[in-house]
Design a protein around this motif. Sequence first.
Motif, PDB file in Angstrom:
ATOM      1  N   LYS A  90      61.291  -0.237  20.730  1.00 49.75           N
ATOM      2  CA  LYS A  90      59.982  -0.828  20.488  1.00 49.75           C
ATOM      3  C   LYS A  90      58.907   0.247  20.632  1.00 49.75           C
ATOM      4  N   PRO A  91      57.832   0.137  19.865  1.00 47.20           N
ATOM      5  CA  PRO A  91      56.768   1.139  19.985  1.00 47.20           C
ATOM      6  C   PRO A  91      55.994   0.963  21.298  1.00 47.20           C
ATOM      7  N   PHE A  92      55.450   2.041  21.799  1.00 48.73           N
ATOM      8  CA  PHE A  92      54.617   1.950  22.993  1.00 48.73           C
ATOM      9  C   PHE A  92      53.312   2.741  22.857  1.00 48.73           C
ATOM     10  N   THR A  93      53.230   3.654  21.871  1.00 51.05           N
ATOM     11  CA  THR A  93      51.965   4.395  21.700  1.00 51.05           C
ATOM     12  C   THR A  93      50.878   3.533  21.102  1.00 51.05           C
ATOM     13  N   THR A  94      51.249   2.410  20.508  1.00 47.36           N
ATOM     14  CA  THR A  94      50.250   1.505  19.927  1.00 47.36           C
ATOM     15  C   THR A  94      49.668   0.546  20.952  1.00 47.36           C
ATOM     16  N   ILE A  95      49.928   0.796  22.236  1.00 46.89           N
ATOM     17  CA  ILE A  95      49.352  -0.062  23.261  1.00 46.89           C
ATOM     18  C   ILE A  95      47.831  -0.016  23.228  1.00 46.89           C
ATOM     19  N   ASP A  96      47.300   1.089  22.708  1.00 49.13           N
ATOM     20  CA  ASP A  96      45.855   1.209  22.508  1.00 49.13           C
ATOM     21  C   ASP A  96      45.615   1.885  21.158  1.00 49.13           C
ATOM     22  N   PRO A  97      45.233   1.149  20.112  1.00 45.19           N
ATOM     23  CA  PRO A  97      45.028   1.745  18.783  1.00 45.19           C
ATOM     24  C   PRO A  97      43.931   2.796  18.730  1.00 45.19           C
ATOM     25  N   THR A  98      43.101   2.860  19.772  1.00 44.20           N
ATOM     26  CA  THR A  98      42.028   3.862  19.811  1.00 44.20           C
ATOM     27  C   THR A  98      42.342   4.981  20.791  1.00 44.20           C
ATOM     28  N   ILE A  99      43.615   5.179  21.113  1.00 45.68           N
ATOM     29  CA  ILE A  99      44.003   6.207  22.071  1.00 45.68           C
ATOM     30  C   ILE A  99      43.515   7.574  21.605  1.00 45.68           C
ATOM     31  N   PRO A 100      42.961   8.404  22.489  1.00 48.28           N
ATOM     32  CA  PRO A 100      42.507   9.743  22.089  1.00 48.28           C
ATOM     33  C   PRO A 100      43.649  10.566  21.491  1.00 48.28           C
ATOM     34  N   LEU A 101      43.294  11.403  20.539  1.00 48.93           N
ATOM     35  CA  LEU A 101      44.303  12.169  19.813  1.00 48.93           C
ATOM     36  C   LEU A 101      45.078  13.114  20.719  1.00 48.93           C
ATOM     37  N   ASP A 102      44.389  13.771  21.650  1.00 46.19           N
ATOM     38  CA  ASP A 102      45.083  14.726  22.515  1.00 46.19           C
ATOM     39  C   ASP A 102      46.098  14.035  23.414  1.00 46.19           C
ATOM     40  N   GLN A 103      45.778  12.815  23.859  1.00 45.19           N
ATOM     41  CA  GLN A 103      46.730  12.090  24.693  1.00 45.19           C
ATOM     42  C   GLN A 103      47.915  11.587  23.866  1.00 45.19           C
ATOM     43  N   LEU A 104      47.650  11.206  22.623  1.00 45.91           N
ATOM     44  CA  LEU A 104      48.749  10.772  21.762  1.00 45.91           C
ATOM     45  C   LEU A 104      49.715  11.923  21.495  1.00 45.91           C
ATOM     46  N   LYS A 105      49.192  13.142  21.320  1.00 49.50           N
ATOM     47  CA  LYS A 105      50.061  14.298  21.114  1.00 49.50           C
ATOM     48  C   LYS A 105      50.992  14.507  22.298  1.00 49.50           C
ATOM     49  N   ILE A 106      50.468  14.289  23.505  1.00 52.45           N
ATOM     50  CA  ILE A 106      51.305  14.440  24.707  1.00 52.45           C
ATOM     51  C   ILE A 106      52.381  13.361  24.756  1.00 52.45           C
ATOM     52  N   MET A 107      52.026  12.163  24.346  1.00 55.27           N
ATOM     53  CA  MET A 107      52.965  11.048  24.436  1.00 55.27           C
ATOM     54  C   MET A 107      54.119  11.177  23.449  1.00 55.27           C
ATOM     55  N   VAL A 108      53.863  11.693  22.258  1.00 55.92           N
ATOM     56  CA  VAL A 108      54.926  11.744  21.237  1.00 55.92           C
ATOM     57  C   VAL A 108      55.796  12.987  21.354  1.00 55.92           C
ATOM     58  N   ARG A 109      55.360  13.960  22.098  1.00 56.57           N
ATOM     59  CA  ARG A 109      56.104  15.224  22.150  1.00 56.57           C
ATOM     60  C   ARG A 109      57.542  15.068  22.654  1.00 56.57           C
ATOM     61  N   PRO A 110      57.812  14.314  23.730  1.00 62.90           N
ATOM     62  CA  PRO A 110      59.202  14.254  24.218  1.00 62.90           C
ATOM     63  C   PRO A 110      60.069  13.224  23.488  1.00 62.90           C
ATOM     64  N   LEU A 111      59.536  12.484  22.539  1.00 64.77           N
ATOM     65  CA  LEU A 111      60.301  11.412  21.902  1.00 64.77           C
ATOM     66  C   LEU A 111      61.352  11.965  20.950  1.00 64.77           C
ATOM     67  N   THR A 112      62.413  11.196  20.781  1.00 61.47           N
ATOM     68  CA  THR A 112      63.479  11.568  19.858  1.00 61.47           C
ATOM     69  C   THR A 112      63.101  11.160  18.442  1.00 61.47           C
ATOM     70  N   LYS A 113      63.943  11.544  17.511  1.00 63.84           N
ATOM     71  CA  LYS A 113      63.692  11.226  16.104  1.00 63.84           C
ATOM     72  C   LYS A 113      63.666   9.713  15.882  1.00 63.84           C
ATOM     73  N   GLN A 114      64.611   8.983  16.476  1.00 68.20           N
ATOM     74  CA  GLN A 114      64.652   7.536  16.305  1.00 68.20           C
ATOM     75  C   GLN A 114      63.427   6.875  16.908  1.00 68.20           C
ATOM     76  N   GLU A 115      63.031   7.328  18.080  1.00 68.37           N
ATOM     77  CA  GLU A 115      61.843   6.750  18.725  1.00 68.37           C
ATOM     78  C   GLU A 115      60.587   7.033  17.929  1.00 68.37           C
ATOM     79  N   LEU A 116      60.491   8.234  17.396  1.00 73.67           N
ATOM     80  CA  LEU A 116      59.320   8.570  16.583  1.00 73.67           C
ATOM     81  C   LEU A 116      59.286   7.760  15.295  1.00 73.67           C
ATOM     82  N   GLN A 117      60.458   7.456  14.743  1.00 68.55           N
ATOM     83  CA  GLN A 117      60.495   6.637  13.531  1.00 68.55           C
ATOM     84  C   GLN A 117      59.908   5.250  13.806  1.00 68.55           C
ATOM     85  N   VAL A 118      60.227   4.694  14.971  1.00 67.75           N
ATOM     86  CA  VAL A 118      59.669   3.390  15.350  1.00 67.75           C
ATOM     87  C   VAL A 118      58.157   3.489  15.525  1.00 67.75           C
TER      88      VAL A 118
END
Length: 540
Positions: free
Chosen positions: A45-73
């Motif tokens: 399930k996605p979790f970065t969409t918990i806040d659609p207005t999340i700052p870009l720099d924080q989103l970059k930190i959140m997606v960095r450790p994710l796997t390919k399957q998680e990023l696809q979601v």
Amino acid sequence: MRFEKLLLMLVAFCFVPCMPVFAQESKETGGAKEAQSSQPAKDLKPFTTIDPTIPLDQLKIMVRPLTKQELQVEADAWFKLLRNKARQIAAARLGVKKTNEAISTDDDQQALESLKKAESVQKTADKMAKETEEELVKKAQENLGVDVAVDAAKPDQTEAEKTTAEEQVAGSSETADTEKTPAPEVDSTPTHTAEVMKEQFLVNLTKLQDERTALSDRLEIVLTSLALKGGDVETYRKYIAAVSGIELDTSDASATWSGIKGWIISKEGGQRMTWNVGKFIATLLITWLVARIGSGVVRWILERKVRLTQLAENLISSTIKNIILLIGFAVALTALEVDVTPILAAIGATGLVVGLALQGTLSNFASGLMILINRPFDVGNVVTAGGITGTVRQMNLVSTTFRTFDNQTIHVPNNSIWNNVITNITANKVRRVDLEFSIGYDDDFEQAEQIIKEVLEENELVLKDPAPVVITHALADSSVNIVCRPWAKTENWWDVKTAVTREVKRRFDQAGISIPFPQQDIHVYSAETLTGKNATLTHK
């Protein structure tokens, strides 16, 4: 504090479930295979969409450790938000069209029907977008085990107060949705109502375009990380390109002006472009200053510490300056949100082809390096090289620039210079002037030698050490040749040559010593004379 909690939970979410997987694969395969998420793709399930207005720099930190399957979601979730936002924009544009129809028609009933259709389409698009956003936020909350609405409330609130706060938030959202397309005034005409609704549609359209740009930026961050991990992002990016930008209806002057004005004053439009252009210009200025200071520092170090030739110093400092400017320009392009990765990839892919096509240039490059290493000449030297005689002005790794004595600028390939004889005329501080004077056989050669010696002694530019040489050395066909070999500083060589030649000629004229020109004696015999001689020889 809210985002700090999210980041801490992200670390726990991304790394803790993966630890058994890493341990198991390390045990079975020695860590040779890449660790994959133990959770099936359909259960993610996605979790970065918990806040659609999340700052870009924080989103970059959140997606960095994710796997390919998680990023696809995550990409699919953000894509849903973007797609619904595009639908809202399309509905708003359609609403403008319908209000224009209502304004232009004379039939009140038809005008009211157009307005109802416009309002219905907008409400449907808004409802779908809201439901999608709530669904994705809810999934993200379940995935992370948090309730942002509750966490956002004050810590000392009771459960009843928190519930009331949630109801107020929901009520304010419903009110906001209702205010997007206000109800027509009771006493207003359909035309007036259409004008009011059109203005509201145009205002809402500018706001929706800003929100769409913000969602596109966040989706692009997820796609960049997904592409780095082997995911296929081409379809997503084509969609982003297709729905981006603003569309102006030139047939509707008011809508066109509203769109332009809204873009100029919008945060994601004109303000963003102005800020990006400012960063671009500032980056170029800073790069220019850094390049200038850096090349100056390098030149100072080379002059005082390394002591290379001026030619090498100029080349190295200019090369460093150009590299800094090139890097700065690439950084400045990123300020304009230009992706330089495809450009760099294209340059790398075509490197082999360019290398094969520029074999001659590479040869000149190698010859330029050899010239710099062996240092056969420097800037300001008078050199004969590559069939050219002139003063060396500058050099790069491809060619050398000469300034000839008749003020011509000639660029000679380094390969032509290095593969031929190089004569550095001004490399030494002292040069010998080679002169030769001819006198007639009837003239006194000792007197001539004395005159030449006196001329050399009187000339201040002629060096005493090494001593000049004046000696009679050849008896030619029509003259006696006297060699004159004075020495002079390299910069005075031409002055000595011309001054001595002029003065010797003047002194020879005063002393009556001739300078003969080549001549031959021709004896002519008549035919009768030859016949008489032959007859005499026969009689004998």
